[in-house]
Design a protein around this motif. Sequence first.
Motif, PDB file in Angstrom:
ATOM      1  N   ALA A  61       0.365  -1.085  -0.361  1.00 43.88           N
ATOM      2  CA  ALA A  61      -0.432   0.134   0.195  1.00 43.88           C
ATOM      3  C   ALA A  61       0.773   1.237  -0.152  1.00 43.88           C
ATOM      4  CB  ALA A  61      -0.971   0.172   1.520  1.00 43.88           C
ATOM      5  N   ILE A  62       1.676   1.351   0.512  1.00 39.68           N
ATOM      6  CA  ILE A  62       2.957   2.277   1.073  1.00 39.68           C
ATOM      7  C   ILE A  62       3.483   2.625  -0.693  1.00 39.68           C
ATOM      8  CG2 ILE A  62       5.070   3.234   2.209  1.00 39.68           C
ATOM      9  CD1 ILE A  62       4.206   1.322   4.451  1.00 39.68           C
ATOM     10  N   ILE A  63       4.163   1.668  -1.166  1.00 38.46           N
ATOM     11  CA  ILE A  63       4.328   1.926  -2.791  1.00 38.46           C
ATOM     12  C   ILE A  63       3.937   2.096  -3.451  1.00 38.46           C
ATOM     13  CG2 ILE A  63       5.996   0.814  -3.859  1.00 38.46           C
ATOM     14  CD1 ILE A  63       7.571  -0.887  -2.488  1.00 38.46           C
ATOM     15  N   ALA A  64       1.846   1.549  -3.546  1.00 36.88           N
ATOM     16  CA  ALA A  64       1.623   1.621  -4.538  1.00 36.88           C
ATOM     17  C   ALA A  64       0.761   3.858  -4.474  1.00 36.88           C
ATOM     18  CB  ALA A  64       0.190   0.911  -4.228  1.00 36.88           C
ATOM     19  N   TRP A  65       0.620   3.852  -3.220  1.00 42.94           N
ATOM     20  CA  TRP A  65       0.545   5.128  -2.601  1.00 42.94           C
ATOM     21  C   TRP A  65       2.009   6.237  -2.982  1.00 42.94           C
ATOM     22  CZ3 TRP A  65      -4.414   7.798  -2.965  1.00 42.94           C
ATOM     23  CH2 TRP A  65      -5.361   6.643  -3.184  1.00 42.94           C
ATOM     24  N   GLY A  66       2.588   5.802  -3.200  1.00 44.10           N
ATOM     25  CA  GLY A  66       4.255   6.414  -4.037  1.00 44.10           C
ATOM     26  C   GLY A  66       4.383   6.459  -4.700  1.00 44.10           C
ATOM     27  N   VAL A  67       4.468   5.391  -5.652  1.00 47.63           N
ATOM     28  CA  VAL A  67       4.328   5.631  -6.718  1.00 47.63           C
ATOM     29  C   VAL A  67       3.230   6.366  -7.725  1.00 47.63           C
ATOM     30  CG1 VAL A  67       4.280   3.511  -9.280  1.00 47.63           C
ATOM     31  CG2 VAL A  67       5.560   2.804  -6.989  1.00 47.63           C
ATOM     32  N   LEU A 227       7.483   1.920 -17.398  1.00 51.21           N
ATOM     33  CA  LEU A 227       8.983   1.908 -17.519  1.00 51.21           C
ATOM     34  C   LEU A 227       9.437   2.743 -15.849  1.00 51.21           C
ATOM     35  CD1 LEU A 227      10.621   2.396 -20.666  1.00 51.21           C
ATOM     36  CD2 LEU A 227      10.126  -0.008 -19.874  1.00 51.21           C
ATOM     37  N   LEU A 228       8.854   3.862 -15.704  1.00 39.21           N
ATOM     38  CA  LEU A 228       9.277   5.029 -14.680  1.00 39.21           C
ATOM     39  C   LEU A 228       8.392   4.351 -13.660  1.00 39.21           C
ATOM     40  CD1 LEU A 228       9.737   8.332 -16.700  1.00 39.21           C
ATOM     41  CD2 LEU A 228      11.594   6.694 -16.086  1.00 39.21           C
ATOM     42  N   ALA A 229       7.076   4.220 -13.649  1.00 39.91           N
ATOM     43  CA  ALA A 229       6.591   3.357 -12.725  1.00 39.91           C
ATOM     44  C   ALA A 229       6.974   2.480 -11.297  1.00 39.91           C
ATOM     45  CB  ALA A 229       5.411   3.353 -12.337  1.00 39.91           C
ATOM     46  N   PRO A 230       7.704   1.226 -12.080  1.00 35.48           N
ATOM     47  CA  PRO A 230       8.420   0.466 -11.544  1.00 35.48           C
ATOM     48  C   PRO A 230       9.826   0.622 -11.493  1.00 35.48           C
ATOM     49  CG  PRO A 230       8.258  -0.205 -14.321  1.00 35.48           C
ATOM     50  CD  PRO A 230       7.500   0.935 -13.496  1.00 35.48           C
ATOM     51  N   LEU A 231      10.126   2.172 -11.716  1.00 40.46           N
ATOM     52  CA  LEU A 231      11.782   2.336 -11.013  1.00 40.46           C
ATOM     53  C   LEU A 231      11.219   3.392  -9.963  1.00 40.46           C
ATOM     54  CD1 LEU A 231      14.828   2.866 -12.149  1.00 40.46           C
ATOM     55  CD2 LEU A 231      13.990   4.693 -13.333  1.00 40.46           C
ATOM     56  N   ILE A 232      10.193   3.645 -10.040  1.00 42.37           N
ATOM     57  CA  ILE A 232      10.021   4.744  -8.426  1.00 42.37           C
ATOM     58  C   ILE A 232       9.585   3.513  -7.702  1.00 42.37           C
ATOM     59  CG2 ILE A 232       8.233   6.097  -7.689  1.00 42.37           C
ATOM     60  CD1 ILE A 232       8.168   7.405 -10.861  1.00 42.37           C
ATOM     61  N   ALA A 233       9.099   2.590  -7.966  1.00 41.49           N
ATOM     62  CA  ALA A 233       8.922   1.317  -7.092  1.00 41.49           C
ATOM     63  C   ALA A 233       9.923   1.108  -6.527  1.00 41.49           C
ATOM     64  CB  ALA A 233       7.582   0.886  -7.661  1.00 41.49           C
ATOM     65  N   GLU A 245       9.442 -10.289  -0.334  1.00 41.76           N
ATOM     66  CA  GLU A 245       8.724 -11.123  -1.711  1.00 41.76           C
ATOM     67  C   GLU A 245       7.853  -9.678  -1.410  1.00 41.76           C
ATOM     68  OE1 GLU A 245       5.838 -14.652  -2.309  1.00 41.76           O
ATOM     69  OE2 GLU A 245       5.371 -14.300  -0.386  1.00 41.76           O
ATOM     70  N   ALA A 246       7.433  -8.392  -0.661  1.00 41.20           N
ATOM     71  CA  ALA A 246       5.890  -7.546  -0.475  1.00 41.20           C
ATOM     72  C   ALA A 246       6.909  -6.631  -2.019  1.00 41.20           C
ATOM     73  CB  ALA A 246       6.233  -7.122   0.948  1.00 41.20           C
ATOM     74  N   SER A 247       7.655  -6.839  -1.457  1.00 40.43           N
ATOM     75  CA  SER A 247       8.353  -5.653  -2.160  1.00 40.43           C
ATOM     76  C   SER A 247       8.227  -5.606  -3.623  1.00 40.43           C
ATOM     77  CB  SER A 247       9.970  -4.683  -1.760  1.00 40.43           C
ATOM     78  OG  SER A 247      11.087  -6.231  -1.541  1.00 40.43           O
ATOM     79  N   VAL A 248       9.160  -6.985  -3.603  1.00 40.51           N
ATOM     80  CA  VAL A 248       8.827  -8.044  -5.356  1.00 40.51           C
ATOM     81  C   VAL A 248       7.727  -7.838  -6.013  1.00 40.51           C
ATOM     82  CG1 VAL A 248       9.343  -9.068  -6.356  1.00 40.51           C
ATOM     83  CG2 VAL A 248      11.156  -8.727  -4.533  1.00 40.51           C
ATOM     84  N   VAL A 249       6.041  -7.661  -4.781  1.00 39.65           N
ATOM     85  CA  VAL A 249       5.146  -7.839  -5.784  1.00 39.65           C
ATOM     86  C   VAL A 249       5.115  -6.175  -6.577  1.00 39.65           C
ATOM     87  CG1 VAL A 249       2.831  -8.222  -4.814  1.00 39.65           C
ATOM     88  CG2 VAL A 249       4.195 -10.134  -4.132  1.00 39.65           C
ATOM     89  N   SER A 250       5.228  -5.640  -4.964  1.00 43.07           N
ATOM     90  CA  SER A 250       5.001  -4.098  -5.245  1.00 43.07           C
ATOM     91  C   SER A 250       5.707  -3.705  -6.732  1.00 43.07           C
ATOM     92  CB  SER A 250       5.157  -3.338  -4.096  1.00 43.07           C
ATOM     93  OG  SER A 250       4.895  -3.958  -3.449  1.00 43.07           O
ATOM     94  N   ILE A 251       6.887  -3.351  -7.282  1.00 42.23           N
ATOM     95  CA  ILE A 251       8.058  -3.018  -7.860  1.00 42.23           C
ATOM     96  C   ILE A 251       6.788  -3.854  -9.638  1.00 42.23           C
ATOM     97  CG2 ILE A 251       9.919  -3.303  -8.805  1.00 42.23           C
ATOM     98  CD1 ILE A 251      11.207  -3.896  -6.125  1.00 42.23           C
TER      99      ILE A 251
END
Length: 299
Positions: A61-67, A227-233, A245-251
């Motif tokens: 959730a944190i990464i989603a909102w940041g991205v 390209l940029l969204a997964p880089l931001i994540a 695993e949570a961060s890999v899923v988020s990226i």
Amino acid sequence: MENFVLILLCIVIGYGINRLQIFSKDAAITLNQFAINISLPAMILLQIPKLHFSIEALIPAIIAWGVMTVSALLILYLSKIFEFSKEVTGSLMLVAVLTNSSFQGIPVINAYLGDSALPYVLIYDQLGTFIALAIYGTFIASFYSKKSELSFRIIIYKVLTFPPFLSLVIALFLMGVEFNETVTEVLKDLAATIVPIALVAVGLQLKFKLPREEIKPFSVALIVKLLLAPLIAFIIAKIFNWNSEASVVSILEAGMSPMITAGAIASMAGLAPRLSSAIVGYGILISFITTYFIYILIG
């Protein structure tokens, strides 16, 4: 391998049905409604209780909102630089920011990482993308379009009565609870329908027409989204030293194609409908390639 065959086959079937006009014109809507109201809630109730409350569970959730926040700011900046019209800017603010975190995210990430990743996919989708769709998506459609008026009462009502969100609330209270075998099997059977139904619906809605003058905003949208969204994540995960695993899923989720519903909202609001549909259509196909390379790079 069979997961990817199923994904591509379902999309091709949906596209073929659309071209041959075998189903009714609102078939995609009906399939999406089944997936949203039945399949997805079943998967949420099946997977979320397996989580244990921790910062790990909140990472998606944190990464989603940041991205989404950084992506929206990028789109605003690039739209100003390239002098896109208000209509085109509104379209990009939807389709280049909101990700296809459930209908594409679930089958693709399940294929790469297995069932253990699904709870994190659902957190990213429900606490991230869905709430953003309901609040941010409604605001953008209203702000950039002359066709609608903003109503926060309607937004709140939609959020609180949305079946997957209600299922998420119930599932969070059931974290750590084990269902009996009958309930588990029923939920598994219903949850299993989300992949074929959702992806056939994706195929039904694919559109590829794109005039020459729309190539620039089209390119900007897909570069930011794929390209940029997964880089931001990835950068967010590195800043907080999240390597799980949570961060890999988020990226991977950040790199999924533009959300189909966002494209539909853009079209209904009169925000460059042809451009919005093309970005979603091409984005789905291209994202299968880009997410593969993202997985290889972070795997």
